[in-house]
Motif scaffolding. Structure first.
Motif, PDB file in Angstrom:
ATOM      1  N   UNK A   1       0.870  -1.173   0.000  1.00 26.90           N
ATOM      2  CA  UNK A   1       0.000   0.000   0.000  1.00 26.90           C
ATOM      3  C   UNK A   1       0.907   1.223   0.000  1.00 26.90           C
ATOM      4  N   UNK A   2       0.694   2.097  -0.977  1.00 25.78           N
ATOM      5  CA  UNK A   2       1.434   3.358  -1.070  1.00 25.78           C
ATOM      6  C   UNK A   2       0.445   4.494  -0.843  1.00 25.78           C
ATOM      7  N   UNK A   3       0.744   5.360   0.099  1.00 20.57           N
ATOM      8  CA  UNK A   3      -0.145   6.506   0.317  1.00 20.57           C
ATOM      9  C   UNK A   3      -0.690   6.531   1.715  1.00 20.57           C
ATOM     10  N   UNK A   4      -1.461   7.478   1.927  1.00 25.18           N
ATOM     11  CA  UNK A   4      -2.136   8.453   1.085  1.00 25.18           C
ATOM     12  C   UNK A   4      -1.325   9.747   1.054  1.00 25.18           C
ATOM     13  N   UNK A   5      -0.936  10.201  -0.145  1.00 24.81           N
ATOM     14  CA  UNK A   5      -0.002  11.320  -0.296  1.00 24.81           C
ATOM     15  C   UNK A   5      -0.623  12.505  -1.019  1.00 24.81           C
TER      16      UNK A   5
ATOM     17  N   UNK B   1      -2.562   3.794  -3.381  1.00 20.93           N
ATOM     18  CA  UNK B   1      -3.045   2.578  -4.051  1.00 20.93           C
ATOM     19  C   UNK B   1      -2.524   1.343  -3.344  1.00 20.93           C
ATOM     20  N   UNK B   2      -3.250   0.241  -3.546  1.00 24.97           N
ATOM     21  CA  UNK B   2      -2.809  -1.068  -3.070  1.00 24.97           C
ATOM     22  C   UNK B   2      -2.612  -1.962  -4.287  1.00 24.97           C
ATOM     23  N   UNK B   3      -1.670  -2.893  -4.174  1.00 27.86           N
ATOM     24  CA  UNK B   3      -1.354  -3.788  -5.284  1.00 27.86           C
ATOM     25  C   UNK B   3      -2.146  -5.078  -5.115  1.00 27.86           C
TER      26      UNK B   3
ATOM     27  N   UNK C   1      -1.936  11.227   4.774  1.00 28.08           N
ATOM     28  CA  UNK C   1      -2.901  10.706   5.739  1.00 28.08           C
ATOM     29  C   UNK C   1      -2.647   9.215   5.866  1.00 28.08           C
ATOM     30  N   UNK C   2      -2.816   8.707   7.074  1.00 28.03           N
ATOM     31  CA  UNK C   2      -2.639   7.264   7.293  1.00 28.03           C
ATOM     32  C   UNK C   2      -3.613   6.462   6.444  1.00 28.03           C
ATOM     33  N   UNK C   3      -3.086   5.418   5.834  1.00 22.69           N
ATOM     34  CA  UNK C   3      -3.879   4.546   4.966  1.00 22.69           C
ATOM     35  C   UNK C   3      -4.990   3.834   5.732  1.00 22.69           C
ATOM     36  N   UNK C   4      -4.785   3.606   7.028  1.00 20.86           N
ATOM     37  CA  UNK C   4      -5.743   2.828   7.819  1.00 20.86           C
ATOM     38  C   UNK C   4      -6.543   3.699   8.788  1.00 20.86           C
ATOM     39  N   UNK C   5      -6.719   4.969   8.456  1.00 17.07           N
ATOM     40  CA  UNK C   5      -7.502   5.884   9.288  1.00 17.07           C
ATOM     41  C   UNK C   5      -8.917   5.322   9.438  1.00 17.07           C
ATOM     42  N   UNK C   6      -9.354   5.035  10.682  1.00 17.47           N
ATOM     43  CA  UNK C   6     -10.694   4.456  10.871  1.00 17.47           C
ATOM     44  C   UNK C   6     -11.817   5.390  10.416  1.00 17.47           C
ATOM     45  N   UNK C   7     -11.576   6.690  10.406  1.00 14.57           N
ATOM     46  CA  UNK C   7     -12.605   7.625   9.939  1.00 14.57           C
ATOM     47  C   UNK C   7     -12.845   7.475   8.436  1.00 14.57           C
ATOM     48  N   UNK C   8     -11.833   7.054   7.700  1.00  9.29           N
ATOM     49  CA  UNK C   8     -11.974   6.852   6.260  1.00  9.29           C
ATOM     50  C   UNK C   8     -12.517   5.463   5.943  1.00  9.29           C
ATOM     51  N   UNK C   9     -12.090   4.467   6.717  1.00 13.17           N
ATOM     52  CA  UNK C   9     -12.550   3.088   6.559  1.00 13.17           C
ATOM     53  C   UNK C   9     -12.401   2.601   5.113  1.00 13.17           C
ATOM     54  N   UNK C  10     -11.222   2.782   4.554  1.00 16.96           N
ATOM     55  CA  UNK C  10     -10.965   2.372   3.169  1.00 16.96           C
ATOM     56  C   UNK C  10     -10.800   0.865   3.097  1.00 16.96           C
ATOM     57  N   UNK C  11     -11.500   0.241   2.167  1.00 14.01           N
ATOM     58  CA  UNK C  11     -11.315  -1.181   1.880  1.00 14.01           C
ATOM     59  C   UNK C  11     -10.253  -1.284   0.795  1.00 14.01           C
ATOM     60  N   UNK C  12      -9.031  -1.573   1.202  1.00 18.59           N
ATOM     61  CA  UNK C  12      -7.909  -1.640   0.270  1.00 18.59           C
ATOM     62  C   UNK C  12      -7.891  -2.941  -0.536  1.00 18.59           C
ATOM     63  N   UNK C  13      -8.773  -3.864  -0.224  1.00 17.71           N
ATOM     64  CA  UNK C  13      -8.887  -5.164  -0.908  1.00 17.71           C
ATOM     65  C   UNK C  13      -7.626  -6.015  -0.788  1.00 17.71           C
TER      66      UNK C  13
END
Length: 184
Positions: free
Chosen positions: A57-61, A120-122, A145-157
């Motif tokens: 996982x690269x980001x969030x930049x 992005x995640x690979x 921003x942290x990739x695993x920010x719980x407020x964003x709740x991104x499903x990186x798959x």
């Protein structure tokens, strides 16, 4: 080329017209005239390319104004989940994210304007990503921003317990603590 506006204002998914035959295929990845006809008037000045393994996982930049970058992202090999987070103060979609799978097979691209954090995640074994930028890289204007920010709740798959993330990205702040100078 097909230009599709996304739910987050400013993001555009671009799908090329692919011409295939027994030799392979051909398509225009970028055509300034077609982009201009579709309201995309950026002058791209820098191309960046990366290669990563599955689970990276690269980001969030992002880069702060006045060095904020517009990015046009595509995949040369493999598959990624490309993610853009709206960080424009006053935006009706502030703190929301959009994700799209970009692959060497579907040949889609994502245009990400200034005011979005990008990552992005690979998803494939490996992926090579190429993105055009309308501003040169400026280290002093880096943000994230942290990739695993719980407020964003991104499903990186990808499995976050096994994700490969740089120490720099792990130390990024949460969205609520992020310093940005973007206005909607």
């Amino acid at each position: 080329m097909k230009f599709t506006a996304c739910d987050l204002p400013g993001l555009i998914v671009i799908e090329p017209t692919v011409f295939g035959d027994s030799r392979g295929y051909f398509f225009e990845a970028y055509n300034e005239s077609l982009f201009h006809k579709n309201g995309i008037d950026y002058k791209f000045v820098q191309d960046n390319q990366s290669r990563s393994s599955h689970g990276v996982i690269r980001g969030l930049h992002f880069q702060l104004n006045p060095f904020a970058q517009v990015k046009l992202v595509r995949v040369l090999e493999g598959a990624i989940l490309d993610v853009a987070v709206d960080i424009r103060k006053g935006s009706p979609t502030f703190g929301k994210y959009f994700s799209v799978e970009l692959t060497s097979e579907n040949k889609k691209q994502l245009l990400i304007p200034a005011g979005f954090a990008h990552g992005f995640s690979v998803l494939s074994e490996t992926a090579s990503v190429l993105y055009k930028c309308n501003q040169f890289y400026n280290k002093e204007s880096e943000g994230g921003i942290r990739f695993d920010d719980p407020a964003l709740n991104i499903d990186w798959q990808v499995d976050l317990k096994q994700a490969v993330v740089s120490s720099k990205d792990i130390e990024l702040p949460l969205l609520k603590d992020c310093v940005s100078n973007f206005e909607f």
